[in-house]
Design a protein around this motif. Structure first.
Motif, short mmCIF file in Angstrom:
data_model
loop_
_atom_site.label_atom_id
_atom_site.label_comp_id
_atom_site.label_asym_id
_atom_site.label_seq_id
_atom_site.Cartn_x
_atom_site.Cartn_y
_atom_site.Cartn_z
N LEU A 97 0.87 -1.20 0.13
CA LEU A 97 -0.06 0.00 -0.05
C LEU A 97 0.87 1.33 0.26
CD1 LEU A 97 -2.94 0.60 0.12
CD2 LEU A 97 -2.79 0.63 2.54
N GLN A 98 2.13 1.06 0.36
CA GLN A 98 2.91 2.42 0.50
C GLN A 98 3.60 2.53 -0.63
OE1 GLN A 98 5.32 0.95 4.24
NE2 GLN A 98 4.61 2.65 5.29
N SER A 99 3.81 1.55 -1.67
CA SER A 99 4.34 1.65 -2.88
C SER A 99 4.01 2.77 -3.69
CB SER A 99 4.61 0.34 -3.63
OG SER A 99 3.01 -0.01 -3.86
N ASN A 100 2.59 3.00 -3.61
CA ASN A 100 1.98 3.97 -4.41
C ASN A 100 1.97 3.71 -5.96
OD1 ASN A 100 1.57 5.47 -2.15
ND2 ASN A 100 2.58 7.14 -2.67
N GLY A 101 2.57 2.51 -6.51
CA GLY A 101 2.52 2.28 -7.80
C GLY A 101 3.35 0.94 -8.18
N PRO A 102 3.08 0.66 -9.46
CA PRO A 102 3.98 -0.77 -9.71
C PRO A 102 5.27 -0.52 -10.20
CG PRO A 102 2.66 0.30 -11.75
CD PRO A 102 2.48 1.06 -10.46
N GLY A 103 6.08 -1.55 -10.02
CA GLY A 103 7.42 -1.36 -10.36
C GLY A 103 8.28 -0.78 -9.16
N LEU A 104 7.89 -1.14 -7.91
CA LEU A 104 8.51 -0.54 -6.74
C LEU A 104 10.11 -1.26 -6.77
CD1 LEU A 104 8.62 0.98 -4.18
CD2 LEU A 104 7.98 -1.26 -2.79
N HIS A 105 10.99 -0.49 -6.73
CA HIS A 105 12.48 -0.89 -6.37
C HIS A 105 13.10 0.26 -5.60
CE1 HIS A 105 12.53 1.67 -10.08
NE2 HIS A 105 13.49 2.07 -9.52
N TYR A 106 14.36 0.04 -5.24
CA TYR A 106 15.14 1.06 -4.06
C TYR A 106 16.31 1.45 -4.79
CZ TYR A 106 11.81 -1.21 -1.04
OH TYR A 106 10.37 -1.28 -0.45
N ARG A 107 16.67 2.70 -4.66
CA ARG A 107 18.00 3.17 -5.01
C ARG A 107 18.69 3.25 -4.06
NH1 ARG A 107 16.74 8.16 -8.22
NH2 ARG A 107 15.64 6.61 -9.94
N VAL A 108 19.90 2.44 -3.67
CA VAL A 108 20.58 2.55 -2.48
C VAL A 108 21.97 3.41 -2.95
CG1 VAL A 108 21.84 1.03 -0.98
CG2 VAL A 108 19.89 0.15 -2.07
N MET A 109 22.27 4.27 -1.96
CA MET A 109 23.35 5.19 -2.42
C MET A 109 24.27 5.17 -0.84
SD MET A 109 20.95 8.10 -3.95
CE MET A 109 19.77 7.72 -3.02
N THR A 135 25.71 4.33 -6.31
CA THR A 135 24.22 4.09 -6.29
C THR A 135 24.40 2.74 -7.01
OG1 THR A 135 23.80 6.35 -6.81
CG2 THR A 135 22.00 4.80 -7.24
N ALA A 136 23.38 1.75 -6.33
CA ALA A 136 23.02 0.74 -6.94
C ALA A 136 21.32 0.57 -6.77
CB ALA A 136 23.75 -0.53 -5.99
N THR A 137 20.92 -0.03 -7.69
CA THR A 137 19.40 -0.43 -7.61
C THR A 137 19.05 -1.77 -7.41
OG1 THR A 137 19.10 1.64 -9.45
CG2 THR A 137 17.32 -0.10 -9.00
N VAL A 138 18.09 -2.14 -6.52
CA VAL A 138 17.69 -3.44 -6.19
C VAL A 138 16.16 -3.43 -6.11
CG1 VAL A 138 19.84 -3.80 -4.99
CG2 VAL A 138 17.94 -2.98 -3.40
N ALA A 139 15.69 -4.59 -5.92
CA ALA A 139 14.02 -4.89 -5.95
C ALA A 139 13.81 -5.92 -5.15
CB ALA A 139 13.62 -4.70 -7.16
N ASN A 140 12.64 -6.26 -4.35
CA ASN A 140 12.30 -7.39 -3.72
C ASN A 140 13.39 -7.61 -2.66
OD1 ASN A 140 9.80 -7.51 -5.35
ND2 ASN A 140 11.15 -8.44 -6.97
N THR A 141 14.01 -6.73 -2.00
CA THR A 141 14.83 -7.15 -0.90
C THR A 141 14.96 -6.04 0.32
OG1 THR A 141 17.32 -7.76 -0.35
CG2 THR A 141 16.99 -5.94 -2.15
N SER A 142 15.51 -6.39 1.24
CA SER A 142 15.68 -5.22 2.32
C SER A 142 16.94 -4.94 2.92
CB SER A 142 14.76 -5.70 3.52
OG SER A 142 15.21 -6.92 3.95
#
Length: 1282
Positions: A759-771, A783-790
């Motif tokens: 519900l917090q993602s606000n849209g499809p294709g949620l991923h994270y930009r780790v810096m 910078t690295a981009t990851v998805a489906n991980t914490s």
């Protein structure tokens, strides 16, 4: 002309900078500004001094002058007028002059070298409250049913008076649909009634300025029927006004005010429009209003005086038109039309002209834009002189209501006056043009702290001044970038707005003001506080009268804010009643009464916000009432979604049946079929009185809603689901929380965070930009981009290096706001160095302190956790003690440089080393060092024995202490005697050498108990002692037993045995047995509990007992016995008591004898009287069949025989209570009979019947006797009680 204005306006826009109105600091040069002046129409009280205000500011401070009626007013020439210092305010002393002399038109002028400002024309008039003209008012006689007008006609005053009608008792006269007051003060009767007759109709006029009230002469009104008028015509003919000779019949309405079919009225814009229509008729007509040319303005329209008056406030041009008032009754209708014209005195369209502050070479505009009806004319003046007569200025262009300034230069400062007028009034405004060159200055106080509640709007001020106007920029904390754009809004006046403040918005803000002449900055602190919320609200209470009610109100608030709890009852203060007790989170009402019923509200206030909640208290009677069956409510129905927006929607519903329990609240739940299909979540709650909720939603969700109702029983079943509402996708609103960096290996960095929910993602294709980047100057972000991980692992990092970290949420529609920077470290490794300069310091025999130099941080290679001291006892320094190698560890958390080692053994050799440790583990140890502890006091000797006991001597033997703690230097022996009562005697002390282990003590007292104490000593002092007790041998001349004389004596409780005892044994008891008992009988024991006497209570009288005392020592010691004592117990007299000698028995027998005597006397009297009357024979022949023999348990005497005639009397009895009923006559025969009522015939014969029975009984089963009962039976009956 119009073309020139357009060209000029375009020129101004092209020139660019239009200066806004600024407040110039008073320390800078500026023209005068009038800050306070008296009103245009100034009404004064003639009893007080006249004060005409005129205040102004400027740099330099302005001087003041006045005109009166258009000509210069020389104040120095009038001794009654003075001007206040540093002010233009005039004070007129009217104690020496009349106020009428100063009723003029005044105007104030304030000037300095930069310009001149003028005030409005102030028209001074004194208040007037003239007296009523004297007049003789004749009584009014009027026929019932006709109309009537009582005139008021008050004297004209300034301002006009307020009119009201009262009686002689100063009570307002009642008004109604039939009787009402007009706008001019007259009192109108649509038709009069008999009850309108009175002699005190009095009109009053109140003059507000002088606070005086004038009274008109009372008017007398007499309302008569037609017959009464004819009867009193002669009496009132000469001095009375008479109305309506004809009978007053019912009639249709006609208007008393206004007259004619139509009228007109003019009103000014912004004022109050009042129109009235007063009608007469019978029956009383009703009045209504309509607007023929449109609708009445609902929010500005009021109906007064029972619909007789129509009032419209704040009149505008739209209120012009035709209005109609209609009066009607059952006989007809009448109309009157009023044409309303709205005129307007001049009024500002966009506000009065504003001051201009311009730098040399800048451009500006003064605008004087106003309107009115008719259209007003506009004139300009400069420094009080018409602008056409003022010096020419090439930088100034006048275009009707606008003055345009281009390329102004120093010296062009002036005050411009704009005068707007039409026939209904004027407007006069001053606005200066100040040409300055001034670097920026920030006017907001430095380091000001702003506090705001979370999720509320935050406004941070940065008021500034400069010429040219400074440009404001804002920075936060590190000043990495300017604050511009979402979520920040920068206003033109420099204020920074945060629309929805959050906790991360707290911090230090810097505003910088810049212009071409310089810059200045200011620091401001913003604190975002948690909101105040009521966690447990007060709930509806239904309480029986006389019981207690408790409303709870538990609140959560920001701990830095001071809360204040306030309770209200029905939106007012709580009653001042000691039964109402307010605690920190509750309100208690004890002994509730009906007056306590109402709505109670708790309000929690802080300096920034508040929250409140209410609950109702219902008081019911304490008497039991039939229980009302309550059930849970029915589910809500008819769910509808309205007002649909991107992130919100409005939900409405219809409540179900409450089932005798009010609905307390509604719970709104949602299902997100896109992310959590089939799972319902709580969204919000609303009060039970509401049926609408505004729901805030998240983007990219498929919402379905349902509602549950809660009453005092339970929640209802869920309602049917609403239709689905889909929100559009959007960029994330927030970034992951809990960002942290740490290492699992010495060469990596693990970046972890709490991921966003669906519900917090606000849209499809949620991923994270780790810096991440090293925390160093000019370090670049990686910078690295990851998805489906914490988490994300960065490898190849140097060991334990600080990093700055950011994790930003991104989806297909964009990125979340810039994330906050988190901090972390790469992995740790074991420390590579040991502490240096390690030194021990022995503080005493059991405590040492170790000092070291801290290890440099670069050698720790991790988070410093602390230091560990390893130490162990190598051996005791005494030759007899073995080695002890047992390592101990003391940990000192944090960055310590020393630590203490407690609990050491004295006189010992210790070894130790120090190590540093971090999150990974311990570093290498420091070189092992040694230290010795000094001697301490020794322990107690291991044993102490008594041997070779004699009459006056004994030997003590002991073993050295097991714990010596040093070298034994000797022993100390102390001893003292102890008597039979365990009291201690004087102490003897003997010093013994260290090599001794025994000693013989002589010259002791024989047969005496001694207590011994022995302790060892070192150079540090004496240790604890060991003790022992013993008794010297008794003298041969003394008895062998430790018991002295043993005696006995007899008492009421038994045999008292007492003795003397001086033995050491504490287990002492008494034994006894019969004197002549056989040998196998055992001795009976009686414990004495440390005393030297005891009472033997179990001995039998007339027997002899042998008694002895026994002292028992240890199990291997013989018993000590006293001599045997013979105790004879005397025989006890028999406890059988002769009952004949007891007092209670004698008294009882006397009472029985007296009772028998009384009964015999009564029987004798009864017998003698019964034989004297013929009725006895009748009784013998006719016995009442209802008289039956009585039982013994009825407390009667039973059957008896008549001793006189020896005939048994069947069924005879006496009264059960043994009393005789009497009437008022002492001579009545009833005194001696058994009946209740008796009387005689006229010849004196007795016709009554005993026991209240009728004398006419025809049958009987025996007769009743009046003779006395048998004494024997009476005695038997009495014995049954005894």
């Amino acid at each position: 002309m119009e073309r020139r204005r357009m060209d000029a306006a375009l020129l101004v826009l092209l020139l660019g900078h239009l200066a806004a109105a600024l407040e110039v600091p008073l320390d800078l040069p500026q023209p005068p500004t009038i800050t306070h002046q008296s009103p245009k129409d100034y009404i004064i009280d003639p009893r007080e001094n006249i004060i005409i205000h005129c205040e102004a500011k400027g740099k330099p401070h302005p001087s003041f002058s006045w005109t009166r009626n258009g000509t210069h007013f020389d104040i120095d020439d009038d001794p009654n007028v003075s001007m206040r210092p540093h002010s233009g305010t005039l004070v007129v002393d009217i104690s020496r002059a009349k106020a009428e002399q100063y009723e003029c038109v005044y105007q104030c002028t304030a000037r300095n070298k930069h310009g001149t400002a003028v005030s409005n024309n102030i028209v001074v008039q004194q208040s007037r409250s003239p007296l009523w003209s004297k007049e003789k008012i004749k009584p009014i006689v009027v026929q019932e049913g006709v109309s009537l007008v009582l005139p008021c006609r008050p004297p004209a005053g300034l301002p006009p008076p307020i009119i009201f009608w009262m009686d002689n008792y100063f009570q307002r006269l009642p008004q109604s649909n039939r009787v009402s007051q007009s706008l001019n003060g007259d009192l109108y009767f649509s038709n009069v009634l008999r009850e309108d007759s009175r002699s005190d109709y009095i009109c009053y006029a109140r003059f507000p300025y002088t606070q005086t009230i004038q009274q008109k002469q009372p008017i007398s009104v007499r309302v008569l029927s037609l017959d009464a008028i004819n009867d009193t015509m002669a009496a009132f003919y000469n001095d009375t006004d008479l109305f309506s000779d004809d009978p007053a019949d019912e009639r249709k309405p006609t208007f008393l005010v206004p007259s004619g079919p139509s009228s007109s009225k003019t009103v000014l814009r912004g004022q109050v429009l009042e129109m009235e229509c007063i009608a007469e008729g019978l029956p009383t007509p009703d009045v209504s209003w309509t607007k023929l040319s449109g609708e009445l303005p609902a929010k500005r329209t009021y109906f007064l005086h029972y619909q007789r008056t129509l009032r419209i406030v704040n009149v505008s041009e739209s209120d012009a038109g035709d209005y109609r008032c209609t009066a009607r009754n059952k006989l007809g209708t009448v109309h009157h039309n009023i044409h309303v014209m709205v005129k307007a005195a001049p009024y500002w369209i966009s506000g009065a002209p504003r001051n201009l502050v311009l730098a040399p070479g800048e451009n500006g505009v003064l605008t004087c834009r106003a309107s009115g009806t008719p259209k007003p004319s506009i004139t300009w003046a400069m420094n009080g002189i018409p602008i056409e007569n003022s010096p020419k200025d090439l930088s100034r262009t006048v275009e009707d209501d606008t003055i345009i300034f281009t390329d102004v230069q120093t010296g062009s400062s002036a005050v411009y006056q704009c005068n707007v007028s039409n026939p209904y009034g004027y407007l006069l405004s001053n606005a200066f043009v100040n040409v300055l060159s001034e670097p920026p200055r920030v006017l907001t106080p430095a380091n000001k702290v702003y506090q705001v509640i979370k999720n509320h709007r935050a406004l941070i001020d940065c008021a500034s001044f400069g010429s040219p106007i400074p440009k404001i920029t804002w920075f936060k904390d590190s000043r990495s970038s300017t604050l511009d754009g979402d979520p920040y809004i920068l206003h033109d006046n420099g204020t920074l707005e945060i629309h929805t403040a959050q906790a991360h918005n707290s911090g230090k803000y810097t505003c910088v003001a810049r212009n071409s002449l310089g810059k200045e900055e200011n620091h401001i602190q913003l604190e975002v506080k948690e909101p105040t919320r009521i966690l447990k609200q007060p709930e509806y209470k239904e309480v029986q009268r006389g019981r207690s009610a408790v409303f709870q109100c538990k609140v959560k608030h920001d701990p830095s804010l001071i809360p204040t709890m306030t309770w209200l009852k029905d939106d007012g203060e709580l009653p001042d009643d000691e039964r109402l007790i307010v605690d920190s989170d509750s309100l208690t009402i004890s002994e509730v009464t009906e007056n306590d019923a109402g709505v109670y509200t708790c309000i929690m206030n802080t300096t920034l916000d508040h929250d409140s909640a209410s609950a109702e208290l219902t008081v019911v009677e304490a008497t039991p009432t039939p229980a009302v069956v309550s059930e849970r409510p029915d589910p809500p129905t008819d769910l509808e979604l309205t007002d649909q927006k991107k992130r919100s929607v409005q939900l409405t519903w219809t409540p179900g049946d409450e089932h005798n329990s009010p609905i307390q609240k509604f719970l709104i739940q949602y299902e997100d079929s896109l992310h959590h299909r089939g799972h319902w979540h709580n969204l919000t709650e609303v009060a039970g009185t509401k049926t609408t909720a505004h729901l805030k939603l998240s983007p990219y969700a498929h919402y379905t809603f349902r509602v549950l109702a809660l009453n005092g029983v339970d929640f209802s079943r869920p309602s049917l689901s609403s239709r689905m509402f889909k929100t559009e996708p959007a960029a994330p609103d927030e970034n992951p929380s809990g960002v942290q960096g740490f290492g699992t290996e010495h060469d990596n960095l693990v970046i972890s965070w709490k991921p966003l929910s669906g519900l917090q993602s606000n849209g499809p294709g949620l991923h994270y930009r780790v810096m991440w980047r090293k925390k160093a100057v000019n370090s670049e972000w990686i910078t690295a981009t990851v998805a489906n991980t914490s988490k994300f692992v960065v490898t190849g990092t140097p060991t334990f290096v600080p990093y700055e970290l950011k994790v930003r949420a991104v989806n297909d529609h964009g990125a979340a706001p810039e994330p906050a920077i988190a901090h972390g470290f790469s992995g740790e490794d074991l420390p590579v160095a040991a502490p240096d300069n390690v030194q021990p310091m022995v503080l005493n025999s059991t405590l040492a302190e170790v000092h070291w130099d801290p290890v440099p941080s670069k050698l720790i290679r991790g988070h410093l956790k602390g230091y560990k001291v390893y130490y162990w006892r190598e051996r005791s320094l005494h030759k007899h003690n073995p080695h002890h190698v047992e390592k101990q560890i003391l940990t000192f958390s944090g960055n310590h440089s020393h630590g203490k080692l407690p609990g050491l053994h004295p006189f010992s050799l210790y070894s130790f080393n120090v190590r540093i440790y971090n999150g990974k583990g311990e570093g290498p140890p420091s070189p092992t060092q040694e230290f010795e502890t000094p001697e301490g006091v020794p322990g107690a000797p291991t044993s102490l024995l008594v041997t070779n006991t004699d009459l006056d001597s004994l030997t003590l033997e002991w073993s050295p202490p097991h714990v010596r703690n040093g070298r034994i230097t000797g022993y100390t022996l102390k001893y003292q005697p102890v008597n039979n009562s365990n009291e201690l005697g004087p102490v003897e002390e003997v010093a013994l050498p260290a090599n001794e282990t025994s000693v013989t003590l002589s010259n002791l007292r024989h047969s005496t108990r001694y207590k011994f104490y022995l302790n060892a000593k070192t150079v540090r002092g004496a240790g604890p002692a060991i003790s022992q007790e013993t008794v010297t041998i008794m003298d041969e001349a003394l008895p062998a037993s430790p018991f002295g004389s043993v005696n006995s004596s007899m008492g009421e409780d038994g045999a008292l045995i007492s003795w003397e005892y001086w033995g050491p044994e504490k287990n002492v008891y008494v034994e006894y047995k019969l004197e002549n008992s056989e040998g196998e009988e055992e001795w009976q024991k009686e414990l004495v509990n440390g005393s030297q006497n005891v009472v033997l209570k179990g001995l039998k009288g007339g027997l002899s007992y042998k008694v002895r005392l026994v002292a028992k020592g240890h199990h291997d010691q013989p018993l000590h016995l006293s001599r045997e004592l013979l105790v004879r117990v005397p025989a006890v007299a028999s406890r059988q008591v002769d009952i004949a000698t007891q007092g209670w028995f004698i008294g009882l027998m006397c009472a029985i004898a007296l009772l028998i005597l009384i009964l015999l006397i009564i029987c004798f009297i009864q017998r003698n009287k019964g034989g004297k009357y013929p009725v006895k024979e009748k009784e013998d022949a006719h016995t009442d069949p209802e008289f039956q023999p009585m039982k013994d348990d009825d407390c009667t005497f039973g059957e008896y025989s008549d001793n006189e005639d020896h005939k048994p009397l069947k069924g005879s009895r006496t009264p059960s209570n043994g009393t005789v009923k009497r009437d008022d006559s002492d001579d009545s025969l009833v005194d001696y009979g058994e009946g209740g009522d008796g009387q005689f015939n006229e010849d004196g014969s007795f016709i009554g019947q005993y026991s209240g029975k009728s004398v006419s009984r025809e049958t009987a089963e025996g007769h009743e006797s009046s003779e006395a009962p048998s004494p024997i039976n009476a005695m038997n009956s009495l014995n049954s009680f005894v």
